[in-house]
Design an enzyme around this catalytic site. Structure first.
Site, short mmCIF file in Angstrom:
data_model
loop_
_atom_site.label_atom_id
_atom_site.label_comp_id
_atom_site.label_asym_id
_atom_site.label_seq_id
_atom_site.Cartn_x
_atom_site.Cartn_y
_atom_site.Cartn_z
N MET A 187 0.84 -1.19 0.00
CA MET A 187 0.00 0.00 0.00
C MET A 187 0.89 1.25 0.00
O MET A 187 0.44 2.34 0.38
CB MET A 187 -0.94 0.00 1.20
CG MET A 187 -1.90 -1.19 1.16
SD MET A 187 -3.48 -0.93 2.00
CE MET A 187 -2.96 -0.57 3.64
N GLY B 267 11.21 -3.05 5.25
CA GLY B 267 10.50 -4.33 5.19
C GLY B 267 10.06 -4.63 3.76
O GLY B 267 10.29 -5.72 3.23
N HIS B 268 9.43 -3.63 3.12
CA HIS B 268 9.00 -3.82 1.73
C HIS B 268 10.20 -4.07 0.81
O HIS B 268 10.13 -4.87 -0.12
CB HIS B 268 8.27 -2.57 1.22
CG HIS B 268 7.03 -2.21 1.96
ND1 HIS B 268 6.95 -1.11 2.78
CD2 HIS B 268 5.81 -2.81 2.01
CE1 HIS B 268 5.74 -1.03 3.30
NE2 HIS B 268 5.03 -2.05 2.87
N GLY C 108 4.89 -9.98 4.30
CA GLY C 108 5.68 -9.86 5.53
C GLY C 108 5.07 -10.65 6.66
O GLY C 108 3.84 -10.70 6.81
O1 PAF Z 1 -0.18 -5.73 3.61
C1 PAF Z 1 -0.60 -4.80 2.89
O2 PAF Z 1 0.07 -3.79 2.65
C2 PAF Z 1 -1.98 -4.91 2.26
O3 PAF Z 1 -2.88 -5.50 3.11
C3 PAF Z 1 -1.96 -5.63 0.88
C4 PAF Z 1 -1.53 -7.08 1.01
C5 PAF Z 1 -1.04 -4.90 -0.07
C6 PAF Z 1 -3.37 -5.63 0.26
O4 PAF Z 1 -3.86 -4.32 0.09
#
Ligand code: PAF
Length: 182
Positions: free
Chosen positions: A21, A27-28, A139
């Site tokens: 999002m 982390g991402h 994650g």
């Molecule tokens: O973990 C997140 O950021 C959200 O829940 C996801 C998996 C991108 C779905 O909108």
């Protein structure tokens, strides 16, 4: 996105997918790095999904930092970013609902955020259908979400290998998280 996916498939390239999002943190980026190890092409999505926010939750205030996110993804070597707007993802009123039943969603965060996991499941199915990944990365921080998505992949026979990656933490031990950040 469909053209990109088609070209990858025609070239026999595997696709790794990191749904997010936005408001990215280390982390991402660790998910993106892992995808780069496994897959020929790494696609990251950035979409603040309205269907997973309750009416009194922070959808409007959720941090949106696209330019900075793109810089970080370029540095880490993501190949493509899919950042649709709300109307592209949910043209008019979407009629299809996804319902994940049972203990997986009637417990823990599912109790305090009714409908949350159904909204997550809906957008993840849509994103999976668009990106058609071979690998998908989530994650461990969102442990219940990871378990729900794992179940959905099994139940719906999705040909996707899911990978759940360890929590990345601040020096003091707090899990990195967009919500903690803002
Ligand atoms: O973990 C997140 O950021 C959200 O829940 C996801 C998996 C991108 C779905 O909108």
């Amino acid at each position: 996105m469909r053209n990109v996916v088609k070209k990858c498939q025609q070239a026999g390239q595997s696709i790794g997918f990191v749904p997010t999002m936005g408001n990215l943190h280390k982390g991402h980026l660790s998910l993106t790095r892992e995808s780069k190890k496994d897959a020929a092409v790494t696609i990251v999505s950035i979409f603040v999904n309205p269907t997973q926010f309750g009416p009194s939750e922070d959808f409007k205030k959720y941090p949106r930092t696209l330019e900075n996110d793109l810089k970080m993804l370029e540095e880490v070597g993501a190949d493509f970013v899919f950042a649709p707007d709300e109307k592209e993802m949910y043209p008019e009123q979407t009629k299809t609902l996804v319902l994940i039943g049972g203990d997986l969603t009637n417990s823990l965060e599912g109790c305090s955020r009714p409908g949350h996991f159904n909204g997550v499941a809906l957008v993840v199915i849509k994103l999976f259908n668009i990106v058609q990944p071979d690998f998908a990365y989530f994650g461990q921080k969102d442990a219940q979400q990871a378990r729900v998505i794992y179940q959905m992949i099994q139940d719906l026979n999705m040909p996707i290998q899911m990978k759940v990656m360890p929590i990345v933490r601040e020096a003091d031990g707090l899990a990195l998280s967009s919500r903690n950040q803002y």
